[in-house]
Motif scaffolding. Structure first.
Motif: not given
Length: 436
Positions: A93-99, A147-155, A157-163
């Motif tokens: 799954t993708d939790v970054s909003g970018s993948g 997940i995406g690091f820095g500007a690579a994600a629209s979500v 980072f803390v939410d990405q990890v938890a999700d």
């Protein structure tokens, strides 16, 4: 001489690509012909994987290769290179909003291959003829959580990890690998519940300590969270890496972090270094332990890994801030007799939350109030007869008029006497004054 033999004789993302000289391990005898996955130690690529012999992984393969265990890689996404992963990835799954929804499209520009490198070290399949890169647990399944690091994600980072953690747990992960650091000791409170969710579902969480070369002088979250197995890095001789590792009191085990190889998202082989690679080597070893000992819970899987670690010469107090409890020995972790434990040796997050978050402080009890008996007041005097307010009463005469007369009359008399005396004095003075 193998890495393990040398050790016993002398006794952001957390990984970066690097062009460095790799030291090949000496070839070892091929495993028995009945080995479930072909393995040719003389293959140039396999020979570069010095940790297969140095960390006792080939020896552990005589017992298990991780079948039936699922490793979730929470990273930038596992690419679709068939030569490395084949059917290893069973979900994502993708939790970054970018993948992509399946978590298989690399996220970001700088770190897009990072997740594939990590996955190939943990459970790469290798080629059918026994050549090509192979992971520590080549029969384990993989889950790709991008997940995406820095500007690579629209979500955030803390939410990405938890999700990502919750999704991995809900989709059957036995082990979660996180090869990144936040460079801060503290973590968002949302991670409390996410990591506790993993622990409550008996999941082993393996994380990277971070690298000095990336600006991390001390470990940061998630490596500081109680209960995770934090991995520090060593070079080909088992010496703590200066650039490709960091230090901290929460490090539990050390594994190779230099001279690493990994399969990129496009299937190309890359050279890299960092505890981002040391962590999946340990995650793969944890998969071997879980496959060999399915009766063990997560705490005892971690305990077997740290209790069977190879001691480091000169280290007296454990855990050591560089090596933790020692250097990874996958064969001993799988085969040795280790006493059962009732608690996670890497700490209790629930207790930490209770002490420091004040999450379950009971409300203050309501005070008990005992009624006080008060004696009744005496009955009031009966009312006096009504009279005219213009006519003085006995009390007004007694307490008002009479005291006023007593005090006023003497004062008047004294004043008159003083006045008369003054007049007589003036008159006498006039009579005695001489004529002009």
């Amino acid at each position: 001489m193998t890495w393990k033999a040398m050790l016993r004789g002398t006794v952001a993302a957390a990984g970066v690509a690097a062009s460095i000289l790799l030291t090949a391990a000496a070839p070892t005898p091929s495993p028995s012909p009945t080995s479930p996955i072909p393995d040719d130690p003389t293959d140039p690529v396999r020979a570069l994987e010095y940790w297969l012999d140095g960390a006792g992984i080939r020896e552990a393969w005589q017992t298990t290769r991780g079948k039936g265990v699922t490793i979730a890689v929470i990273d930038t996404g596992i690419g679709k290179a068939p030569s490395a992963f084949g059917d290893a990835v069973v979900g994502g799954t993708d939790v970054s909003g970018s993948g992509s929804p399946d978590g298989r499209s690399p996220v970001g520009v700088v770190d897009r291959d990072h997740g594939s490198w990590v996955a190939s070290l943990a459970a790469g399949r290798g080629k059918a003829d026994g050549s090509g890169m192979i992971g520590v647990a080549p029969e384990a399944d993989l889950l790709s959580v991008s997940i995406g690091f820095g500007a690579a994600a629209s979500v955030p980072f803390v939410d990405q990890v938890a999700d990502g953690i919750r999704w991995a747990v809900d989709n059957g992960a036995d082990i979660i690998n996180m090869s990144f650091t936040t460079n801060t000791l503290d973590w968002d409170e949302s991670w409390d519940d996410a990591f506790l969710y993993a622990y409550e579902h008996d999941v082993v969480v393996v994380v990277a300590a971070g690298n000095r070369g990336s600006g991390t002088s001390m470990i940061g979250a998630p490596a500081t969270i109680p209960g995770v197995l934090t991995v520090g890095g060593v070079d080909q001789t088992g010496t703590a890496s200066v650039e490709a590792s960091t230090q901290g009191i929460t490090i539990g085990i050390a594994a190779p972090s230099e001279g690493l190889i990994g399969v990129s998202a496009d299937g190309e082989l890359a050279r890299w270094r960092g505890t981002s690679g040391a962590a999946p080597i340990v995650a793969g070893a944890a998969a071997l332990v879980r496959a060999a000992h399915p009766e063990l819970d997560a705490a005892n899987v971690i305990n077997r890994i740290i209790k069977t670690a190879i001691p480091v010469e000169g280290v007296e107090q454990l855990p050591d801030p560089l090596y933790g409890y020692g250097l990874l020995d996958a064969a001993a972790a799988v085969e040795a007799s280790v006493a059962h434990v009732d608690e996670n040796p890497m700490g209790d997050l629930a207790e930490w939350v209770r002490l420091y978050r004040r999450a379950d402080v009971a409300p203050a009890p309501e005070p008990e109030v005992t009624p006080v008996q008060v004696a009744p007041l005496p009955a009031a005097d009966p009312p006096s007869e009504a009279g005219s307010p213009l006519v003085p009463s006995i009390d007004s005469l007694r307490y008002g008029t009479l005291p006023l007369i007593v005090l006023t009359v003497p004062g008047i008399l004294v004043g008159l006497g003083v006045t008369a005396a003054a007049r007589r004095i003036r008159s006498a003075r006039k009579q005695s004054t001489p004529a002009a």
